[in-house]
Design an enzyme around this catalytic site. Structure first.
Site, mmCIF file in Angstrom:
data_model
loop_
_atom_site.group_PDB
_atom_site.id
_atom_site.type_symbol
_atom_site.label_atom_id
_atom_site.label_comp_id
_atom_site.label_asym_id
_atom_site.label_seq_id
_atom_site.Cartn_x
_atom_site.Cartn_y
_atom_site.Cartn_z
ATOM 1 N N ARG A 207 0.868 -1.198 0.000
ATOM 2 C CA ARG A 207 0.000 0.000 0.000
ATOM 3 C C ARG A 207 0.894 1.235 0.000
ATOM 4 O O ARG A 207 1.738 1.395 0.873
ATOM 5 C CB ARG A 207 -0.929 0.040 1.214
ATOM 6 N N GLU A 223 4.677 7.165 2.326
ATOM 7 C CA GLU A 223 5.539 5.979 2.457
ATOM 8 C C GLU A 223 4.934 4.836 1.653
ATOM 9 O O GLU A 223 3.778 4.891 1.229
ATOM 10 C CB GLU A 223 5.688 5.551 3.916
ATOM 11 N N ASN A 225 4.230 0.819 2.001
ATOM 12 C CA ASN A 225 4.204 -0.321 2.913
ATOM 13 C C ASN A 225 4.326 -1.611 2.126
ATOM 14 O O ASN A 225 3.495 -1.892 1.254
ATOM 15 C CB ASN A 225 2.876 -0.342 3.692
ATOM 16 N N SER A 230 -2.441 -2.867 6.016
ATOM 17 C CA SER A 230 -3.712 -3.235 6.650
ATOM 18 C C SER A 230 -4.912 -2.580 5.977
ATOM 19 O O SER A 230 -4.778 -1.685 5.155
ATOM 20 C CB SER A 230 -3.689 -2.872 8.127
ATOM 21 N N LYS A 388 12.064 3.043 5.436
ATOM 22 C CA LYS A 388 12.087 4.479 5.130
ATOM 23 C C LYS A 388 13.446 4.900 4.585
ATOM 24 O O LYS A 388 13.551 5.812 3.776
ATOM 25 C CB LYS A 388 11.673 5.259 6.369
ATOM 26 N N LYS A 442 11.954 10.800 10.838
ATOM 27 C CA LYS A 442 11.404 9.435 10.863
ATOM 28 C C LYS A 442 12.464 8.389 11.187
ATOM 29 O O LYS A 442 13.481 8.298 10.490
ATOM 30 C CB LYS A 442 10.805 9.083 9.495
ATOM 31 N N GLU A 446 7.804 0.966 11.600
ATOM 32 C CA GLU A 446 6.504 0.876 10.945
ATOM 33 C C GLU A 446 5.436 0.787 12.022
ATOM 34 O O GLU A 446 5.712 0.370 13.139
ATOM 35 C CB GLU A 446 6.424 -0.404 10.099
ATOM 36 N N GLY A 447 4.236 1.147 11.649
ATOM 37 C CA GLY A 447 3.131 0.886 12.562
ATOM 38 C C GLY A 447 2.588 2.097 13.268
ATOM 39 O O GLY A 447 1.613 2.003 14.004
ATOM 40 N N ARG A 529 -7.828 7.452 4.833
ATOM 41 C CA ARG A 529 -7.890 7.653 6.280
ATOM 42 C C ARG A 529 -7.968 9.146 6.548
ATOM 43 O O ARG A 529 -7.298 9.938 5.880
ATOM 44 C CB ARG A 529 -6.654 7.068 6.966
HETATM 45 P P1 ADP Z 1 4.393 4.638 9.691
HETATM 46 O O1 ADP Z 1 5.227 3.556 9.126
HETATM 47 O O2 ADP Z 1 4.545 4.769 11.151
HETATM 48 O O3 ADP Z 1 2.974 4.551 9.233
HETATM 49 P P2 ADP Z 1 4.480 7.034 8.057
HETATM 50 O O4 ADP Z 1 5.632 7.528 7.302
HETATM 51 O O5 ADP Z 1 3.336 6.547 7.282
HETATM 52 O O6 ADP Z 1 5.005 5.977 9.106
HETATM 53 O O7 ADP Z 1 3.984 8.211 9.004
HETATM 54 C C1 ADP Z 1 2.894 8.070 9.869
HETATM 55 C C2 ADP Z 1 1.920 9.215 9.661
HETATM 56 O O8 ADP Z 1 2.571 10.469 9.857
HETATM 57 C C3 ADP Z 1 1.339 9.277 8.280
HETATM 58 O O9 ADP Z 1 0.215 8.442 8.184
HETATM 59 C C4 ADP Z 1 1.009 10.742 8.135
HETATM 60 O O10 ADP Z 1 -0.234 11.031 8.751
HETATM 61 C C5 ADP Z 1 2.087 11.421 8.942
HETATM 62 N N1 ADP Z 1 3.198 11.824 8.076
HETATM 63 C C6 ADP Z 1 4.246 11.058 7.703
HETATM 64 N N2 ADP Z 1 5.069 11.716 6.886
HETATM 65 C C7 ADP Z 1 4.542 12.945 6.726
HETATM 66 C C8 ADP Z 1 4.929 14.107 5.997
HETATM 67 N N3 ADP Z 1 6.042 14.117 5.281
HETATM 68 N N4 ADP Z 1 4.145 15.206 6.067
HETATM 69 C C9 ADP Z 1 3.015 15.196 6.815
HETATM 70 N N5 ADP Z 1 2.599 14.141 7.520
HETATM 71 C C10 ADP Z 1 3.340 13.018 7.494
HETATM 72 MG MG MG Z 2 2.265 4.983 7.328
#
Ligand code: ADP
Ligand code: MG
Length: 553
Positions: A207, A223, A225, A230, A388, A442, A446-447, A529
């Site tokens: 995803r 990102e 996945n 999920s 990442k 970051k 994950e998660g 979401r």
């Molecule tokens: P994870 O693997 O924990 O899901 P993500 O990179 O998806 O990591 O980040 C988690 C959440 O943080 C995302 O679902 C989003 O809401 C927010 N987020 C992540 N990166 C960004 C970004 N560059 N700008 C704004 N919000 C972000």
């Molecule tokens: Mg995410």
């Protein structure tokens, strides 16, 4: 906390000269211009659960504000999703919410209720509707098309990158020194290389998540996945729920149910699992779902295994890593046998976080699976491609070209890359310390709930530097995306909350190949979401996130 613009030109030139991923200048400008009033600097604890929806349902932390439909403030009650000025009465909203709740209960749009201690273990015990948005979130068609077109390109990219063992090992070599979890994954990857183990049947159920940046109007990837993506199950249901709600109340709401695209995620993922199973070609073998010991998002997973069984006649078993270690072995011909079942496909819905490996037992199970001939979704290499750090490496100039021959495809992929940097460059670290609001820090996790925002970025960077430069390698920096907010009715625990929200679009992709033959390479449904866009500066949890669908405009 504010985003001062006095140093903007310095920031621009710095970023442009440093930017490994050629951060578009407009994007920077937009982010820099986005001002302190748009978003607060840190996510409230309740928002962390939004991020957790990504992989597995985590029970929300305490959410205290309750705004029943009957107490919706008048200016919000006056809002109508379709944009008409006509006022929706509280009674009307209450009726729609009630219908949606009934629909959810009757159609399995449910998760385990954390107030019931058995709800994460015993199916059918202690269920509550999954949190959802009452109406779908508008998304202009061009973004939808763009995101859908990207799916097969990312599917193929993951596969190509997974075959470049040196690229994976080298890119993550500094990370592994400071991140034990990534180090363990790399170790298994190395062990497989030393055995010259080949994964001939490769299955990816990915995803890719996106947000639309409001100032630049660009769709950026958040990102990708590659493990445990999920909500193919519940996400499909939310689209059905929304079409049902609009079917009944569309006129009053000013919305047309035909603008909600069908969401075939659960069917497509089940189809891909079934095809992988048949490529493996052992009629009595099963699909094994690797699960956590307690799982409140089990119904999302059960939707998939139910479709797999009902539509494709493929049986599945659910096992934790500890159970696999205790009950599993690999036969001399490579067959993975767990609890007496030959396993054709291993589908991970656990194993993406260090919490899933509390002891050597779990690592032994992961190694056992990897060393077997079962199809792994994902293989250790696919898992690593989804880190990442690899996302950031792929965004460097000239890297995509190593994996993708077609220039148009390179351009299409690159267009959705936001600014991404490693922390081995002093200047970008200094810039992030100066303007932390424009970045997300970051770790390799994950998660959900692991990222760092706002002034915490600065504090963490200072701390990491003090600990020695190696520590920086555990993190990447990403340009912060600022999506446009809108009003939504978020329904949780039977209560409607009217909130200013922002949304994240996830596009599922499935990919299956056997040696040179690509059997599936498809976009496979979506997940929207939606979460509150602001947090309470005073620290009172003031929002939450929900499952949603798309309303194409
Ligand atoms: P994870 O693997 O924990 O899901 P993500 O990179 O998806 O990591 O980040 C988690 C959440 O943080 C995302 O679902 C989003 O809401 C927010 N987020 C992540 N990166 C960004 C970004 N560059 N700008 C704004 N919000 C972000
Ligand atoms: Mg995410």
């Amino acid at each position: 906390m504010g985003v001062g613009c006095s140093n903007l030109s310095l920031f621009l030139s710095l970023s442009l000269s440093l930017s490994p991923s050629a951060l578009p200048p407009l994007a920077l400008k937009a982010a820099a211009a986005s001002g302190p009033s748009r978003y607060t600097n840190s996510f409230p604890s309740s928002l962390l659960c939004f991020t957790s929806l990504q992989h597995h349902y985590c029970p929300y932390t305490s959410f205290t504000m309750s705004l029943a439909p009957s107490s919706i403030p008048s200016q919000l009650a006056a809002w109508k999703p379709g944009g008409s000025d006509e006022v929706l009465s509280d009674e009307f909203l209450e009726m729609v919410v009630n219908d949606a709740l009934v629909w959810s209960a009757l159609h399995g749009l449910v998760v385990g209720d954390r107030s019931n201690s058995r709800s994460g273990k015993v199916p059918g015990v202690g269920m509550v509707h999954a949190p959802f948005a009452l109406t779908p979130t508008p998304l202009p068609m061009p973004y939808w098309r763009q995101a859908c077109e990207l799916a097969p390109l990312f599917n193929e990219l993951v596969d190509r990158v997974s075959l470049d063992a040196d690229f994976l090992q080298n890119s993550l070599s500094r990370t592994k020194k400071v991140d034990e979890f990534t180090g363990r994954l790399l170790e298994i990857h190395l062990q497989m290389l030393s055995l010259d183990k080949k994964e001939e049947i490769r299955l990816g159920l990915h995803r890719s998540d996106y947000m639309v940046d409001s100032e630049t109007d660009m769709l950026y990837q958040i990102e990708l996945n590659t493990i445990s993506s999920s909500f193919p199950g519940l996400g499909s249901l939310v689209a059905d729920l929304h079409r049902n709600v609009l079917g009944h109340y569309g006129k009053d709401l000013g919305l047309d149910s035909r603008n909600v695209p069908e969401n075939p995620a659960v069917n497509q993922f089940a189809k891909a699992l079934a095809k992988a199973w048949s490529e493996y070609n052992a009629s009595s073998a099963v699909v094994m779902v690797v699960v956590q010991g307690e799982e409140r998002n089990m119904y999302d997973q059960y939707w998939l295994s139910t479709v797999l069984k009902d539509k494709h006649g493929v049986a599945s078993i659910r096992k934790t890593l500890a159970e696999i270690d205790a009950q599993g072995h690999v036969l001399p011909d490579g067959t993975l046998v767990v609890d007496g079942h030959s396993v054709a496909v291993v589908y991970f819905r656990a194993g993406y976080t260090p919490n899933d490996y509390p002891s050597e037992t779990e690592w032994r199970a992961r190694l056992l699976i990897e060393s077997s001939s079962a199809v792994k979704c994902p293989s250790i290499a696919y898992h690593l491609v989804g880190t990442k750090k690899i996302q950031q490496e792929l965004a460097k100039p000239d890297i995509l070209e190593r994996f993708v021959e077609n220039k148009d495809h390179v351009a299409t992929l690159r267009k959705c890359f936001a600014g991404l940097w490693s922390l081995d460059n002093d200047e970008i670290v200094r810039t992030a310390m100066d303007k932390p609001e424009l970045f997300v820090l970051k770790p390799q996790r994950e998660g959900g709930g692991n990222n760092i925002y706002g002034t915490d970025v600065r504090e963490m960077l200072i701390k990491l530097r003090n600990e020695g430069n190696d520590e920086l390698a555990a993190y990447i920096l990403m340009q912060r995306i600022f999506p446009k907010d809108s009003l939504s009715y978020l329904i949780r625990d039977g209560i409607s909350h009217t909130e200013k929200t922002i949304s994240e679009l996830g596009i599922y992709g499935s990919y299956l190949r056997n040696k040179d033959k690509v059997i599936i390479n498809e976009q496979s449904g979506y997940l929207m979401r939606t979460k509150v866009s602001s947090s309470n500066e005073g620290g009172v949890a003031a929002g939450f996130a929900v499952l949603d669908s798309v309303y194409l405009t």
